[in-house]
Write a protein that holds these residues in place. Sequence first.
Motif, PDB file in Angstrom:
ATOM      1  N   LEU A  17       0.840  -1.184   0.000  1.00 57.04           N
ATOM      2  CA  LEU A  17       0.000   0.000   0.000  1.00 57.04           C
ATOM      3  C   LEU A  17       0.877   1.236   0.000  1.00 57.04           C
ATOM      4  N   SER A  18       0.628   2.146  -0.944  1.00 59.81           N
ATOM      5  CA  SER A  18       1.419   3.366  -1.046  1.00 59.81           C
ATOM      6  C   SER A  18       0.493   4.545  -1.290  1.00 59.81           C
ATOM      7  N   MET A  19       1.048   5.748  -1.229  1.00 60.64           N
ATOM      8  CA  MET A  19       0.293   6.969  -1.475  1.00 60.64           C
ATOM      9  C   MET A  19       0.760   7.574  -2.789  1.00 60.64           C
ATOM     10  N   THR A  20      -0.192   7.887  -3.691  1.00 61.38           N
ATOM     11  CA  THR A  20       0.116   8.545  -4.958  1.00 61.38           C
ATOM     12  C   THR A  20      -0.816   9.727  -5.111  1.00 61.38           C
ATOM     13  N   SER A  21      -0.243  10.939  -5.110  1.00 60.55           N
ATOM     14  CA  SER A  21      -1.037  12.171  -5.222  1.00 60.55           C
ATOM     15  C   SER A  21      -2.141  12.214  -4.172  1.00 60.55           C
ATOM     16  N   GLY A  22      -1.779  11.782  -2.953  1.00 55.33           N
ATOM     17  CA  GLY A  22      -2.737  11.825  -1.859  1.00 55.33           C
ATOM     18  C   GLY A  22      -3.730  10.690  -1.858  1.00 55.33           C
ATOM     19  N   LEU A  23      -3.587   9.718  -2.769  1.00 58.16           N
ATOM     20  CA  LEU A  23      -4.514   8.594  -2.866  1.00 58.16           C
ATOM     21  C   LEU A  23      -3.827   7.298  -2.489  1.00 58.16           C
ATOM     22  N   GLN A  24      -4.486   6.497  -1.669  1.00 60.09           N
ATOM     23  CA  GLN A  24      -3.957   5.186  -1.331  1.00 60.09           C
ATOM     24  C   GLN A  24      -4.126   4.248  -2.518  1.00 60.09           C
ATOM     25  N   ARG A  25      -3.086   3.432  -2.752  1.00 60.13           N
ATOM     26  CA  ARG A  25      -3.170   2.498  -3.875  1.00 60.13           C
ATOM     27  C   ARG A  25      -2.284   1.292  -3.599  1.00 60.13           C
ATOM     28  N   TYR A  26      -2.834   0.114  -3.856  1.00 63.32           N
ATOM     29  CA  TYR A  26      -2.061  -1.116  -3.727  1.00 63.32           C
ATOM     30  C   TYR A  26      -1.315  -1.399  -5.030  1.00 63.32           C
ATOM     31  N   SER A  27      -0.155  -1.993  -4.895  1.00 63.27           N
ATOM     32  CA  SER A  27       0.612  -2.461  -6.047  1.00 63.27           C
ATOM     33  C   SER A  27       1.184  -3.828  -5.712  1.00 63.27           C
ATOM     34  N   VAL A  28       1.679  -4.525  -6.728  1.00 66.37           N
ATOM     35  CA  VAL A  28       2.255  -5.858  -6.521  1.00 66.37           C
ATOM     36  C   VAL A  28       3.337  -6.077  -7.561  1.00 66.37           C
ATOM     37  N   GLN A  29       4.364  -6.802  -7.176  1.00 63.42           N
ATOM     38  CA  GLN A  29       5.432  -7.143  -8.105  1.00 63.42           C
ATOM     39  C   GLN A  29       5.080  -8.419  -8.871  1.00 63.42           C
ATOM     40  N   HIS A  30       5.313  -8.381 -10.152  1.00 61.40           N
ATOM     41  CA  HIS A  30       5.155  -9.573 -10.998  1.00 61.40           C
ATOM     42  C   HIS A  30       6.395  -9.662 -11.866  1.00 61.40           C
ATOM     43  N   GLY A  31       7.299 -10.538 -11.456  1.00 59.65           N
ATOM     44  CA  GLY A  31       8.596 -10.570 -12.125  1.00 59.65           C
ATOM     45  C   GLY A  31       9.306  -9.246 -11.898  1.00 59.65           C
ATOM     46  N   GLU A  32       9.731  -8.600 -12.969  1.00 54.11           N
ATOM     47  CA  GLU A  32      10.386  -7.304 -12.862  1.00 54.11           C
ATOM     48  C   GLU A  32       9.404  -6.138 -12.962  1.00 54.11           C
TER      49      GLU A  32
END
Length: 424
Positions: A17-32
């Motif tokens: 979970l990270s913040m981007t432009s004041g918005l919470q957003r999940y991300s995930v790694q897939h390979g590189e």
Amino acid sequence: MTIAQQEKTTVPHGFELSMTSGLQRYSVQHGELTLTSVFQPIFSLSHMRAVGYEGLLRAHDPFDRAVSPVDVFGHAARVGDVLHVDRLAQSLHLENFKVLGAEREWLFLNVHPGVLIDSYHSAALLANLRRLNLSPRRIVLEVLEQSAEDIERLADAVRQFRERGFLIALDDFGAGHSNIERIWQLNPDIVKLDRIMLSHAAHRADVASILPGLVALLHEAGKLVLIEGVETEHEAHMAMECNVDFVQGFFFGRPHPGLADAAHAAACIGELTERYQTQTEQRERRNASRLAPYIRAFERAAERLAAGELLDEVCWNFLALDHAARCYLLDDKGRQAGRNVVLRADRASHETRFLPLSDAQGANWLRRPYFRAAIEAPERVHVTRPYLSINEAVPCVTLSVATQIGSRMCVLCGDIDWFEEPHF
């Protein structure tokens, strides 16, 4: 990741979970690659607001360069990993939709047909919804435009998901395998018209004239209609003219991590509706002006016919107008008495390709709206909407009036060639 793990953990393993432009957003790694979600709003033209969001995948390489989702799934297909990546994208979109803060809107999820058929992948989707406390009624499963080896299994899977409360959308209708047969097979709730149909219609009047009929056909089949890829005001007017239920595209809202700007959307659709109303009223005035001389000549022909003059003698003033095609007389049962009355020789030569249809004496036009309208309200000229004439397979408008000729009620009809100018 097993279903048990999904149900026990708060967030799927590997999600950040990270913040981007004041918005919470999940991300995930897939390979590189780093994968995350954006959401493109889907608007109801009638409600003038967003009623759903389509989850779209975004990918970046280690140097933060954007990688096309087409390339991500293309590579996954080549290595036999497409269902895993598809499920990973779904999980990501569900996580981000939960933090998005949408209270009543749908989430449109693109789903590979194989995910619906595969019991493990479908169970994982249901487990994710339970963990996130999202009702299936908030989810619209978009069945992607791909061939399914076993369409019966896919149809059965779709039926089971609908029984659980999911809505089903048929994606990219009009392209590839997504055709009218798929509608009968999968029985979707929503049909998404492919962008290519709108693109063609924007540049070809004949294609543009088909779209309203296609939407009407889908409505009659009990399907709501969404048109995607609306990028210009011209295309937005076409969508409104076609009477679609929902719209999606850059003109209304670009993909974004957050919610749509409700005030901007309402203003945009409101202005579009006002311009559409103005254009519609202008077109109706033009059509009324265009029809006026035909109606006057036709009324005079009906008066003379009722006074006892012959059909061949009363129609000349009407037929002398530029786009008048023919006159003919029907009895009170819809059967044509006598042949078509045609004035110009060039009309006869033009009809030679349709020679088997040229002799309409004895033909029955009982089913035609112009006959029914005239019988239901006699002594008044009725004007049809443009339709395809059987005589020459060209668009036409028919004038009709029921009048008493001696002791019998007859219906006088007059056809006008009707080639409309583009009005979007």
